[in-house]
Design a protein around this motif. Structure first.
Motif, PDB file in Angstrom:
ATOM      1  N   LYS A 480     -21.254 -42.595   6.816  1.00 35.37           N
ATOM      2  CA  LYS A 480     -22.529 -41.872   6.811  1.00 35.37           C
ATOM      3  C   LYS A 480     -23.321 -42.178   5.537  1.00 35.37           C
ATOM      4  CE  LYS A 480     -24.362 -37.120   6.931  1.00 35.37           C
ATOM      5  NZ  LYS A 480     -25.291 -37.313   8.050  1.00 35.37           N
ATOM      6  N   LYS A 481     -22.617 -42.219   4.398  1.00 35.37           N
ATOM      7  CA  LYS A 481     -23.305 -42.483   3.144  1.00 35.37           C
ATOM      8  C   LYS A 481     -23.846 -43.911   3.105  1.00 35.37           C
ATOM      9  CE  LYS A 481     -22.986 -41.549  -1.776  1.00 35.37           C
ATOM     10  NZ  LYS A 481     -22.157 -41.029  -2.874  1.00 35.37           N
ATOM     11  N   ILE A 482     -23.105 -44.867   3.649  1.00 31.11           N
ATOM     12  CA  ILE A 482     -23.570 -46.260   3.684  1.00 31.11           C
ATOM     13  C   ILE A 482     -24.819 -46.374   4.546  1.00 31.11           C
ATOM     14  CG2 ILE A 482     -22.996 -48.582   4.477  1.00 31.11           C
ATOM     15  CD1 ILE A 482     -20.101 -48.032   3.647  1.00 31.11           C
ATOM     16  N   VAL A 483     -24.808 -45.763   5.735  1.00 29.57           N
ATOM     17  CA  VAL A 483     -25.957 -45.850   6.646  1.00 29.57           C
ATOM     18  C   VAL A 483     -27.180 -45.178   6.029  1.00 29.57           C
ATOM     19  CG1 VAL A 483     -26.856 -45.113   8.886  1.00 29.57           C
ATOM     20  CG2 VAL A 483     -24.544 -46.050   8.719  1.00 29.57           C
ATOM     21  N   GLU A 484     -26.998 -43.984   5.489  1.00 32.52           N
ATOM     22  CA  GLU A 484     -28.132 -43.274   4.895  1.00 32.52           C
ATOM     23  C   GLU A 484     -28.635 -43.994   3.652  1.00 32.52           C
ATOM     24  OE1 GLU A 484     -26.778 -39.313   4.261  1.00 32.52           O
ATOM     25  OE2 GLU A 484     -27.080 -38.711   6.365  1.00 32.52           O
ATOM     26  N   TYR A 485     -27.756 -44.659   2.924  1.00 31.98           N
ATOM     27  CA  TYR A 485     -28.181 -45.460   1.771  1.00 31.98           C
ATOM     28  C   TYR A 485     -29.139 -46.565   2.197  1.00 31.98           C
ATOM     29  CZ  TYR A 485     -27.826 -49.069  -1.838  1.00 31.98           C
ATOM     30  OH  TYR A 485     -28.112 -50.025  -2.766  1.00 31.98           O
ATOM     31  N   HIS A 486     -28.951 -47.101   3.397  1.00 32.94           N
ATOM     32  CA  HIS A 486     -29.841 -48.146   3.917  1.00 32.94           C
ATOM     33  C   HIS A 486     -31.032 -47.579   4.690  1.00 32.94           C
ATOM     34  CE1 HIS A 486     -26.278 -50.670   3.097  1.00 32.94           C
ATOM     35  NE2 HIS A 486     -27.158 -51.652   2.972  1.00 32.94           N
ATOM     36  N   GLY A 487     -31.216 -46.234   4.674  1.00 31.58           N
ATOM     37  CA  GLY A 487     -32.381 -45.635   5.325  1.00 31.58           C
ATOM     38  C   GLY A 487     -32.192 -45.357   6.801  1.00 31.58           C
ATOM     39  N   GLY A 488     -30.953 -45.254   7.285  1.00 32.32           N
ATOM     40  CA  GLY A 488     -30.710 -44.994   8.700  1.00 32.32           C
ATOM     41  C   GLY A 488     -30.036 -43.657   8.939  1.00 32.32           C
ATOM     42  N   ASP A 489     -29.672 -43.423  10.203  1.00 29.71           N
ATOM     43  CA  ASP A 489     -28.960 -42.215  10.608  1.00 29.71           C
ATOM     44  C   ASP A 489     -27.731 -42.625  11.401  1.00 29.71           C
ATOM     45  OD1 ASP A 489     -30.829 -40.310   9.553  1.00 29.71           O
ATOM     46  OD2 ASP A 489     -32.173 -40.830  11.198  1.00 29.71           O
ATOM     47  N   ILE A 490     -26.734 -41.754  11.410  1.00 27.33           N
ATOM     48  CA  ILE A 490     -25.505 -42.012  12.153  1.00 27.33           C
ATOM     49  C   ILE A 490     -25.090 -40.732  12.856  1.00 27.33           C
ATOM     50  CG2 ILE A 490     -24.007 -41.517  10.173  1.00 27.33           C
ATOM     51  CD1 ILE A 490     -22.127 -43.729  11.221  1.00 27.33           C
ATOM     52  N   TRP A 491     -24.578 -40.856  14.066  1.00 28.50           N
ATOM     53  CA  TRP A 491     -24.167 -39.688  14.835  1.00 28.50           C
ATOM     54  C   TRP A 491     -23.170 -40.093  15.919  1.00 28.50           C
ATOM     55  CZ3 TRP A 491     -28.631 -42.368  15.403  1.00 28.50           C
ATOM     56  CH2 TRP A 491     -28.977 -42.797  16.673  1.00 28.50           C
ATOM     57  N   ILE A 492     -22.514 -39.071  16.464  1.00 26.43           N
ATOM     58  CA  ILE A 492     -21.580 -39.265  17.576  1.00 26.43           C
ATOM     59  C   ILE A 492     -22.338 -39.055  18.880  1.00 26.43           C
ATOM     60  CG2 ILE A 492     -19.461 -38.472  18.678  1.00 26.43           C
ATOM     61  CD1 ILE A 492     -18.996 -39.848  16.026  1.00 26.43           C
ATOM     62  N   ASP A 493     -22.240 -40.013  19.788  1.00 27.17           N
ATOM     63  CA  ASP A 493     -22.885 -39.893  21.093  1.00 27.17           C
ATOM     64  C   ASP A 493     -22.075 -38.920  21.947  1.00 27.17           C
ATOM     65  OD1 ASP A 493     -24.230 -40.108  23.431  1.00 27.17           O
ATOM     66  OD2 ASP A 493     -24.093 -42.287  23.606  1.00 27.17           O
ATOM     67  N   GLU A 494     -22.620 -37.712  22.135  1.00 22.89           N
ATOM     68  CA  GLU A 494     -21.908 -36.686  22.892  1.00 22.89           C
ATOM     69  C   GLU A 494     -21.905 -36.963  24.390  1.00 22.89           C
ATOM     70  OE1 GLU A 494     -23.390 -32.858  21.908  1.00 22.89           O
ATOM     71  OE2 GLU A 494     -23.326 -33.179  19.735  1.00 22.89           O
ATOM     72  N   ALA A 495     -22.749 -37.912  24.839  1.00 26.94           N
ATOM     73  CA  ALA A 495     -22.801 -38.222  26.272  1.00 26.94           C
ATOM     74  C   ALA A 495     -21.754 -39.260  26.679  1.00 26.94           C
ATOM     75  CB  ALA A 495     -24.209 -38.718  26.637  1.00 26.94           C
ATOM     76  N   ALA A 496     -20.979 -39.740  25.737  1.00 28.86           N
ATOM     77  CA  ALA A 496     -19.970 -40.745  26.072  1.00 28.86           C
ATOM     78  C   ALA A 496     -18.947 -40.159  27.045  1.00 28.86           C
ATOM     79  CB  ALA A 496     -19.287 -41.239  24.808  1.00 28.86           C
ATOM     80  N   VAL A 497     -18.662 -40.902  28.110  1.00 26.54           N
ATOM     81  CA  VAL A 497     -17.731 -40.415  29.142  1.00 26.54           C
ATOM     82  C   VAL A 497     -16.280 -40.675  28.728  1.00 26.54           C
ATOM     83  CG1 VAL A 497     -17.036 -40.634  31.559  1.00 26.54           C
ATOM     84  CG2 VAL A 497     -19.463 -40.788  30.924  1.00 26.54           C
ATOM     85  N   GLU A 498     -16.026 -41.845  28.136  1.00 30.37           N
ATOM     86  CA  GLU A 498     -14.670 -42.227  27.772  1.00 30.37           C
ATOM     87  C   GLU A 498     -14.638 -42.626  26.316  1.00 30.37           C
ATOM     88  OE1 GLU A 498     -11.394 -45.003  29.909  1.00 30.37           O
ATOM     89  OE2 GLU A 498     -13.099 -46.074  29.073  1.00 30.37           O
ATOM     90  N   GLY A 499     -13.595 -42.197  25.587  1.00 33.84           N
ATOM     91  CA  GLY A 499     -13.434 -42.582  24.209  1.00 33.84           C
ATOM     92  C   GLY A 499     -14.525 -42.027  23.316  1.00 33.84           C
ATOM     93  N   THR A 500     -14.849 -42.770  22.271  1.00 32.70           N
ATOM     94  CA  THR A 500     -15.834 -42.347  21.277  1.00 32.70           C
ATOM     95  C   THR A 500     -16.895 -43.436  21.130  1.00 32.70           C
ATOM     96  OG1 THR A 500     -14.154 -41.108  20.070  1.00 32.70           O
ATOM     97  CG2 THR A 500     -16.186 -41.637  18.888  1.00 32.70           C
ATOM     98  N   THR A 501     -18.145 -43.012  21.050  1.00 33.63           N
ATOM     99  CA  THR A 501     -19.255 -43.930  20.780  1.00 33.63           C
ATOM    100  C   THR A 501     -19.987 -43.436  19.537  1.00 33.63           C
ATOM    101  OG1 THR A 501     -19.552 -44.497  23.115  1.00 33.63           O
ATOM    102  CG2 THR A 501     -21.408 -44.920  21.633  1.00 33.63           C
ATOM    103  N   VAL A 502     -19.945 -44.269  18.496  1.00 32.21           N
ATOM    104  CA  VAL A 502     -20.649 -43.953  17.253  1.00 32.21           C
ATOM    105  C   VAL A 502     -21.946 -44.756  17.236  1.00 32.21           C
ATOM    106  CG1 VAL A 502     -20.534 -43.929  14.739  1.00 32.21           C
ATOM    107  CG2 VAL A 502     -18.454 -43.562  16.082  1.00 32.21           C
ATOM    108  N   ARG A 503     -23.056 -44.057  17.042  1.00 31.99           N
ATOM    109  CA  ARG A 503     -24.357 -44.715  16.997  1.00 31.99           C
ATOM    110  C   ARG A 503     -24.949 -44.575  15.601  1.00 31.99           C
ATOM    111  NH1 ARG A 503     -26.382 -46.110  21.959  1.00 31.99           N
ATOM    112  NH2 ARG A 503     -25.280 -45.211  23.761  1.00 31.99           N
TER     113      ARG A 503
END
Length: 560
Positions: A480-503
């Motif tokens: 999260k700190k790396i992404v925000e350092y580059h001016g972006g956002d990071i989150w967990i896709d709660e709509a993922a049906v299987e496993g985990t999707t990090v966006r």
């Protein structure tokens, strides 16, 4: 009374007067046209034709008496001209009847004159002429000639009466025409006076009601506009102008209050700025203290930990089996605790360095960064039987070591939290959304309960007991700190049906955060040590975080 009401009343009064004057003028014009018709048509034609006919009749009577004496046919020319007179073109009889009425004296006298003239001509003149032509001059006795004179006198009387009536009527019509003309002239004069008076009154009242008060208002407003906000704006004029001056005065007072509030706010802002400067100085001192702590953690704490770990490992190796089982267990606890403390210190150092010790921002090919991350994880990928695939990936402006560390952390977590019933499958995809690239790294692992989607990015937050999954709970917080350092956002896709999707997102044009200037040292091994001049200091790289625990967990959290 409002200015609008006054203006409306004045305009209405002027319109009433003008309408009345125009009505009188219109009536005078109509009456003048009627009088002109009487004088120029009725009376003129009637009098003219009557006089002409009477003159011809006189000439005919004289001609007949001459013919009776001489018997000369030439003397009868006036009679013949009277009888053969052309049509005058205007039916005066009908004109007189239409104008005066069939029972009027003018019509009656005209009919009497015509009947008398017809009787003179038919009963005396024509028989006398026939007698002279048959018997010669002086064949008509004197008594007959006298009777003819008497008959002609019967013609003269109604003709003269008719002429008198017409001339009297003409005089009356001329008098009426003159009176109507005077009324018309007077009306025009009244209209002119109304226009002049109305213009003068309009000028006077405009100055009194509008221009004068507005000049006074403009003067006060200019004084205020020049900076004298304490100068009051007087309420002048009447109606709407008075209301406008009152509104301007209210606006001046509101402006004074606003300026006072702004002054107080500026004073408060200056005080806040002073407090912020003090807090900034305190923060700078705190950062220096934190840097000193990082130095101590990387040197003074690491060395005792290494000694503790080394000597406990020597104890375990040398005295294994010589002591009882409980002693061996205690020694194992000590070795494990020292190693975990060393990992935790390294993770904290790495977490604190993101954004503080920056490297050069370059165009990073995400496909190459993914290849570098999977190359360093090759042994773990082979052990787990995992497959890592990717779609078409862009080139982004970023610090390449941090991007590689971000991908390595996410892939390592996907391998760590794999599903026990199937080999791991990890896929990285990207698409552009406006001014950012949106990335998605999905796996087929155990997944994360949506209620913990925000919690997993908090530092030291664990969803599993350390006996189940090892780690320090910094992995996703570091991502999260790396992404925000580059001016972006990071989150967990709660709509993922299987496993985990990090966006997460990264800007297209460049990092939105406070990117360190190019040319500074990138975080790497012994970075702090090089600054401090001691090469044995331990620094965190992405390889050191491969064992960092992701905050993912099963749908039912265990030890948080």
């Amino acid at each position: 009374m409002s200015l609008r009401r006054r203006v409306d009343l004045a305009v209405a009064s002027a319109l009433v007067l003008v309408v009345l004057a125009l009505a009188v003028a219109a009536g005078a014009v109509l009456s003048a046209r009627e009088r002109q018709h009487e004088v120029l048509t009725v009376y003129y034609e009637a009098i003219t034709q009557t006089d002409t006919a009477y003159v011809r009749l006189l000439d005919a009577e004289t001609a007949v008496r001459g013919f009776l004496l001489t018997g000369d046919e030439v003397t009868l020319e006036p009679l013949e001209r009277m009888l053969d007179a052309p049509d005058p073109g205007v039916d005066v009889t009908t004109l007189v009847e239409d104008h005066f009425g069939p029972d009027s004296a003018e019509v009656r006298t005209r009919e009497e004159a015509a009947d008398a003239a017809r009787a003179w001509l038919q009963d005396w003149a024509q028989p006398a002429i026939a007698t002279v032509r048959a018997e010669g001059p002086e064949s008509v006795p004197a008594a007959e000639v006298e009777r003819g004179r008497a008959l002609f006198d019967e013609v003269r009387r109604p003709v003269e009466e008719h002429t008198r009536l017409l001339k009297e009527g003409r005089l009356a019509a001329v008098a009426e025409l003159r009176a109507v003309t005077n009324v018309l002239v007077a009306t025009v004069v009244v209209l002119a006076v109304l226009v002049v008076a109305g213009g003068a009154l309009l000028w006077v009242y405009l100055r009194r009601w509008i221009t004068g008060p507005l000049d006074s208002l403009v003067g006060d407003v200019r004084v205020v506009a020049d900076g004298d906000l304490a100068h009051p704006v007087r309420e002048v004029g009447a109606g709407e102008v008075h209301e406008v001056s009152g509104v301007v005065e209210d606006m001046r007072r509101a402006l004074v209050r606003t300026i006072d509030d702004a002054h107080r706010a500026r004073v408060a802002l200056e005080e806040s700025e002073a407090q912020l400067r003090t807090q900034a100085d305190d923060l700078a001192r705190s950062n220096r203290d934190l840097e000193q702590f990082a130095y101590v953690a990387s040197h003074d704490l690491q060395e005792p930990l290494r000694k503790v770990a080394s000597f406990t490992q020597l104890l375990a190796k040398r005295y294994e089996g010589q002591l009882d089982e409980r002693a061996d267990q205690y020694i194992g606890f000590a070795v494990d605790g020292a190693k975990r403390m060393q990992r935790l210190i390294n993770d904290l150092l790495g977490f604190s360095r993101v954004g503080r010790i920056g490297g050069e921002v370059t165009d990073v090919d995400m496909s190459a960064a993914l290849a570098s991350a999977t190359s360093d994880l090759e042994r773990r990928i082979e052990e787990t039987g995992a497959t890592v695939t990717a779609g078409e990936l862009p080139v982004v402006p970023a610090e390449e070591p941090l991007v590689v560390q971000l991908l390595a952390n996410l892939i390592s977590n996907a391998l760590k939290f794999r599903h026990p019933d199937r080999p791991p499958h990890v896929r990285l995809e990207a698409h552009r959304s406006g001014e950012v690239w949106e990335f998605a790294l999905s796996d087929n692992g155990i997944g994360i309960d949506p209620q913990y989607a925000e919690r997993v990015f908090v530092i030291f937050q664990r969803l599993h007991a350390k006996e189940v999954y090892e780690g320090t709970g910094i992995g996703l917080a570091l991502c999260k700190k790396i992404v925000e350092y580059h001016g972006g956002d990071i989150w967990i896709d709660e709509a993922a049906v299987e496993g985990t999707t990090v966006r997460w997102t990264l800007p297209v044009a460049g990092p939105g955060g406070s990117t360190p200037p190019a040319g500074e040292a990138a975080p790497g091994p012994d970075a702090d040590a090089e600054e401090a001049g001691e090469p044995e200091a331990v620094a965190l790289t992405w390889r050191d975080t491969l064992s960092v625990e992701q905050d993912d967990g099963p749908s039912r959290p265990q030890d948080v």
